[in-house]
Design a protein around this motif. Structure first.
Motif, PDB file in Angstrom:
ATOM      1  N   ALA A 232      34.196 -29.553  -1.953  1.00  0.00           N
ATOM      2  CA  ALA A 232      34.622 -30.527  -2.958  1.00  0.00           C
ATOM      3  C   ALA A 232      36.074 -30.281  -3.323  1.00  0.00           C
ATOM      4  CB  ALA A 232      33.741 -30.417  -4.195  1.00  0.00           C
ATOM      5  N   GLY A 233      36.713 -31.316  -3.830  1.00  0.00           N
ATOM      6  CA  GLY A 233      38.101 -31.181  -4.225  1.00  0.00           C
ATOM      7  C   GLY A 233      39.058 -31.436  -3.076  1.00  0.00           C
ATOM      8  N   THR A 234      38.557 -31.777  -1.919  1.00  0.00           N
ATOM      9  CA  THR A 234      39.416 -32.121  -0.803  1.00  0.00           C
ATOM     10  C   THR A 234      39.348 -33.628  -0.592  1.00  0.00           C
ATOM     11  OG1 THR A 234      37.671 -31.890   0.851  1.00  0.00           O
ATOM     12  CG2 THR A 234      38.862 -29.893   0.248  1.00  0.00           C
ATOM     13  N   ASN A 235      40.004 -34.094   0.446  1.00  0.00           N
ATOM     14  CA  ASN A 235      40.059 -35.537   0.646  1.00  0.00           C
ATOM     15  C   ASN A 235      38.948 -36.048   1.548  1.00  0.00           C
ATOM     16  OD1 ASN A 235      40.864 -34.518   3.065  1.00  0.00           O
ATOM     17  ND2 ASN A 235      42.869 -35.543   3.108  1.00  0.00           N
ATOM     18  N   ASN A 236      37.867 -35.285   1.689  1.00  0.00           N
ATOM     19  CA  ASN A 236      36.771 -35.770   2.533  1.00  0.00           C
ATOM     20  C   ASN A 236      35.883 -36.782   1.819  1.00  0.00           C
ATOM     21  OD1 ASN A 236      35.243 -34.214   0.776  1.00  0.00           O
ATOM     22  ND2 ASN A 236      34.949 -32.528   2.220  1.00  0.00           N
ATOM     23  N   GLY A 237      36.121 -36.982   0.535  1.00  0.00           N
ATOM     24  CA  GLY A 237      35.394 -38.016  -0.199  1.00  0.00           C
ATOM     25  C   GLY A 237      33.973 -37.660  -0.554  1.00  0.00           C
ATOM     26  N   ILE A 238      33.609 -36.381  -0.432  1.00  0.00           N
ATOM     27  CA  ILE A 238      32.253 -35.944  -0.752  1.00  0.00           C
ATOM     28  C   ILE A 238      32.303 -34.975  -1.921  1.00  0.00           C
ATOM     29  CG2 ILE A 238      30.169 -34.823   0.104  1.00  0.00           C
ATOM     30  CD1 ILE A 238      31.031 -35.578   2.917  1.00  0.00           C
ATOM     31  N   PHE A 239      31.570 -35.292  -2.976  1.00  0.00           N
ATOM     32  CA  PHE A 239      31.570 -34.474  -4.179  1.00  0.00           C
ATOM     33  C   PHE A 239      30.136 -34.333  -4.684  1.00  0.00           C
ATOM     34  CE2 PHE A 239      35.539 -36.658  -3.635  1.00  0.00           C
ATOM     35  CZ  PHE A 239      36.493 -35.670  -3.841  1.00  0.00           C
ATOM     36  N   PHE A 240      29.892 -33.277  -5.464  1.00  0.00           N
ATOM     37  CA  PHE A 240      28.524 -32.970  -5.851  1.00  0.00           C
ATOM     38  C   PHE A 240      28.411 -32.636  -7.334  1.00  0.00           C
ATOM     39  CE2 PHE A 240      29.011 -31.964  -1.378  1.00  0.00           C
ATOM     40  CZ  PHE A 240      27.913 -32.605  -0.817  1.00  0.00           C
ATOM     41  N   ALA A 241      27.202 -32.836  -7.854  1.00  0.00           N
ATOM     42  CA  ALA A 241      26.889 -32.490  -9.238  1.00  0.00           C
ATOM     43  C   ALA A 241      25.491 -31.886  -9.290  1.00  0.00           C
ATOM     44  CB  ALA A 241      26.965 -33.725 -10.132  1.00  0.00           C
ATOM     45  N   VAL A 242      25.310 -30.917 -10.176  1.00  0.00           N
ATOM     46  CA  VAL A 242      23.983 -30.356 -10.419  1.00  0.00           C
ATOM     47  C   VAL A 242      23.210 -31.360 -11.268  1.00  0.00           C
ATOM     48  CG1 VAL A 242      22.689 -28.461 -11.464  1.00  0.00           C
ATOM     49  CG2 VAL A 242      24.865 -28.006 -10.298  1.00  0.00           C
ATOM     50  N   GLY A 243      22.004 -31.707 -10.862  1.00  0.00           N
ATOM     51  CA  GLY A 243      21.207 -32.675 -11.610  1.00  0.00           C
ATOM     52  C   GLY A 243      20.932 -32.219 -13.030  1.00  0.00           C
ATOM     53  N   VAL A 244      21.015 -33.140 -13.973  1.00  0.00           N
ATOM     54  CA  VAL A 244      20.865 -32.785 -15.377  1.00  0.00           C
ATOM     55  C   VAL A 244      19.455 -32.290 -15.707  1.00  0.00           C
ATOM     56  CG1 VAL A 244      20.161 -35.059 -16.248  1.00  0.00           C
ATOM     57  CG2 VAL A 244      21.516 -33.534 -17.718  1.00  0.00           C
ATOM     58  N   ASP A 245      18.469 -32.635 -14.887  1.00  0.00           N
ATOM     59  CA  ASP A 245      17.107 -32.173 -15.154  1.00  0.00           C
ATOM     60  C   ASP A 245      17.028 -30.646 -15.182  1.00  0.00           C
ATOM     61  OD1 ASP A 245      16.410 -34.811 -15.181  1.00  0.00           O
ATOM     62  OD2 ASP A 245      15.198 -34.767 -13.354  1.00  0.00           O
ATOM     63  N   SER A 246      17.832 -29.975 -14.361  1.00  0.00           N
ATOM     64  CA  SER A 246      17.849 -28.508 -14.354  1.00  0.00           C
ATOM     65  C   SER A 246      18.381 -27.962 -15.673  1.00  0.00           C
ATOM     66  CB  SER A 246      18.709 -27.997 -13.192  1.00  0.00           C
ATOM     67  OG  SER A 246      18.186 -28.404 -11.947  1.00  0.00           O
ATOM     68  N   TYR A 247      19.344 -28.652 -16.257  1.00  0.00           N
ATOM     69  CA  TYR A 247      19.894 -28.241 -17.550  1.00  0.00           C
ATOM     70  C   TYR A 247      18.869 -28.457 -18.664  1.00  0.00           C
ATOM     71  CZ  TYR A 247      24.679 -27.340 -16.017  1.00  0.00           C
ATOM     72  OH  TYR A 247      25.791 -26.795 -15.433  1.00  0.00           O
ATOM     73  N   VAL A 248      18.117 -29.530 -18.556  1.00  0.00           N
ATOM     74  CA  VAL A 248      17.090 -29.806 -19.566  1.00  0.00           C
ATOM     75  C   VAL A 248      16.070 -28.672 -19.611  1.00  0.00           C
ATOM     76  CG1 VAL A 248      15.189 -31.345 -20.198  1.00  0.00           C
ATOM     77  CG2 VAL A 248      17.376 -32.305 -19.485  1.00  0.00           C
ATOM     78  N   LEU A 249      15.674 -28.168 -18.442  1.00  0.00           N
ATOM     79  CA  LEU A 249      14.699 -27.073 -18.382  1.00  0.00           C
ATOM     80  C   LEU A 249      15.247 -25.820 -19.059  1.00  0.00           C
ATOM     81  CD1 LEU A 249      13.355 -27.456 -14.716  1.00  0.00           C
ATOM     82  CD2 LEU A 249      12.170 -28.027 -16.845  1.00  0.00           C
ATOM     83  N   ILE A 250      16.520 -25.513 -18.803  1.00  0.00           N
ATOM     84  CA  ILE A 250      17.126 -24.326 -19.425  1.00  0.00           C
ATOM     85  C   ILE A 250      17.261 -24.515 -20.930  1.00  0.00           C
ATOM     86  CG2 ILE A 250      19.181 -22.873 -19.525  1.00  0.00           C
ATOM     87  CD1 ILE A 250      17.473 -22.551 -16.982  1.00  0.00           C
ATOM     88  N   SER A 251      17.631 -25.709 -21.365  1.00  0.00           N
ATOM     89  CA  SER A 251      17.784 -25.948 -22.808  1.00  0.00           C
ATOM     90  C   SER A 251      16.454 -25.810 -23.531  1.00  0.00           C
ATOM     91  CB  SER A 251      18.376 -27.340 -23.062  1.00  0.00           C
ATOM     92  OG  SER A 251      17.435 -28.371 -22.768  1.00  0.00           O
ATOM     93  N   GLN A 252      15.375 -26.185 -22.869  1.00  0.00           N
ATOM     94  CA  GLN A 252      14.049 -26.030 -23.456  1.00  0.00           C
ATOM     95  C   GLN A 252      13.707 -24.549 -23.629  1.00  0.00           C
ATOM     96  OE1 GLN A 252      11.678 -28.281 -20.690  1.00  0.00           O
ATOM     97  NE2 GLN A 252      12.033 -30.235 -21.743  1.00  0.00           N
ATOM     98  N   LYS A 253      14.101 -23.733 -22.684  1.00  0.00           N
ATOM     99  CA  LYS A 253      13.881 -22.295 -22.786  1.00  0.00           C
ATOM    100  C   LYS A 253      14.722 -21.694 -23.912  1.00  0.00           C
ATOM    101  CE  LYS A 253      12.700 -21.619 -17.910  1.00  0.00           C
ATOM    102  NZ  LYS A 253      13.075 -20.967 -16.637  1.00  0.00           N
ATOM    103  N   LEU A 254      15.949 -22.183 -24.068  1.00  0.00           N
ATOM    104  CA  LEU A 254      16.800 -21.719 -25.163  1.00  0.00           C
ATOM    105  C   LEU A 254      16.193 -22.104 -26.519  1.00  0.00           C
ATOM    106  CD1 LEU A 254      20.392 -22.572 -23.840  1.00  0.00           C
ATOM    107  CD2 LEU A 254      19.353 -20.309 -24.069  1.00  0.00           C
ATOM    108  N   SER A 255      15.651 -23.304 -26.604  1.00  0.00           N
ATOM    109  CA  SER A 255      15.018 -23.752 -27.842  1.00  0.00           C
ATOM    110  C   SER A 255      13.799 -22.898 -28.192  1.00  0.00           C
ATOM    111  CB  SER A 255      14.594 -25.220 -27.716  1.00  0.00           C
ATOM    112  OG  SER A 255      15.709 -26.057 -27.495  1.00  0.00           O
ATOM    113  N   ALA A 256      13.012 -22.562 -27.161  1.00  0.00           N
ATOM    114  CA  ALA A 256      11.818 -21.758 -27.383  1.00  0.00           C
ATOM    115  C   ALA A 256      12.146 -20.343 -27.818  1.00  0.00           C
ATOM    116  CB  ALA A 256      10.978 -21.724 -26.102  1.00  0.00           C
ATOM    117  N   ALA A 257      13.329 -19.867 -27.425  1.00  0.00           N
ATOM    118  CA  ALA A 257      13.720 -18.485 -27.739  1.00  0.00           C
ATOM    119  C   ALA A 257      14.338 -18.360 -29.113  1.00  0.00           C
ATOM    120  CB  ALA A 257      14.707 -17.981 -26.685  1.00  0.00           C
ATOM    121  N   ARG A 258      14.608 -19.454 -29.795  1.00  0.00           N
ATOM    122  CA  ARG A 258      15.258 -19.384 -31.110  1.00  0.00           C
ATOM    123  C   ARG A 258      14.282 -18.898 -32.183  1.00  0.00           C
ATOM    124  NH1 ARG A 258      17.574 -25.343 -30.241  1.00  0.00           N
ATOM    125  NH2 ARG A 258      19.006 -24.873 -28.575  1.00  0.00           N
TER     126      ARG A 258
END
Length: 258
Positions: A232-258
């Motif tokens: 990523a970051g080059t001129n090949n026109g291909i870029f990526f993102a981590v799906g937000v569903d993975s973040y939702v799972l981690i945030s739920q674990k953070l909420s449970a640990a509070r």
């Protein structure tokens, strides 16, 4: 008869003219609607986009965005990527879209998945009683469709004190692939990534990929040249993102640990 014949000739011509005008107006209207939609989506996410700085050097560490905030929690949370936090975790500052800046600590960081959350204590020092920042709208990444519109939003890399500090960048594209496995900074594969044509530089990591409604569908994750040759970051026109569903799972674990 001659008059009747002239009417017969003119009627189709007039009808064609009306149809052509109507088609042109519809196309113009559609374009305005599309632009309005993009502008609204960009405005929505820019209210939640943040800059993460190294408090000692003043250098931009990554972009990020305000995660949803529980009313009974004493902290505000910022979602970002883990790759660039390891070398800067001792002195982090978060600047919100309204210009407010607070010290932040790492609440969660996993270099293998490139997922990280920062914590800003909202009751310490000058933070006490301050209004909360605008949290981003969270969508889902599990039900995305190839071809749907997407916007990448991130902060420009700049040194504190520069004229462009805190500037935000928006780039448009589409979701061009799903469930991709790509090389990470550690060499370990990042799985279930979203492929997009919405471009961003390596320094844009931690920024967001949003849908046409301005809701987060992924977190921009620079990849590095591996066996697949993808970078990523080059001129090949291909870029990526981590799906937000993975973040939702981690945030739920953070909420449970509070």
């Amino acid at each position: 008869k001659r008059r009747h014949r002239r009417d017969v000739v003119l009627l189709p011509t007039f009808t064609a003219l009306v149809l052509a005008t109507s088609s042109s107006e519809n196309a113009a209207h559609a374009m305005l609607v599309d632009e309005s939609k993009s502008i609204s989506a960009a405005s929505t996410i820019l209210e939640s986009l943040v800059s993460v700085f190294n408090g000692e050097t003043g250098l931009l560490v990554s972009s990020g965005f305000v995660w949803s905030i529980a009313a009974n929690d004493n902290n505000w949370y910022v979602a970002t990527t883990a790759t660039d936090l390891s070398k800067n975790s001792k002195s982090l500052q978060v600047e919100f879209a309204d210009g407010r800046e607070y010290a932040a600590t790492v609440a969660f960081s996993d270099i293998d998945t490139n997922i990280a959350f920062l914590r800003v204590n909202k009751v310490e020092g000058n933070n006490a009683g301050a209004p909360p920042p605008k949290a981003a709208k969270i969508s889902r990444s599990g039900n995305l469709k190839v071809g749907q519109d997407a916007l990448a939003a991130f902060k420009e890399s700049s040194r504190r004190g520069g004229g462009d500090i805190g500037n935000s960048v928006i780039r448009s594209g589409i979701v061009s692939g799903l469930n991709r496995t790509v090389p990470s900074a550690t060499g370990r594969p990042l799985r279930n990534c979203i492929q997009t044509t919405a471009s961003f530089p390596n320094e844009g990591g931690g920024g967001v990929l949003v849908d046409s409604g301005g809701a987060v569908i992924g977190i921009l994750a620079p990849t590095y040249t591996g066996k697949s040759g993808v970078s990523a970051g080059t001129n090949n026109g291909i870029f990526f993102a981590v799906g937000v569903d993975s973040y939702v799972l981690i945030s739920q674990k953070l909420s449970a640990a509070r």
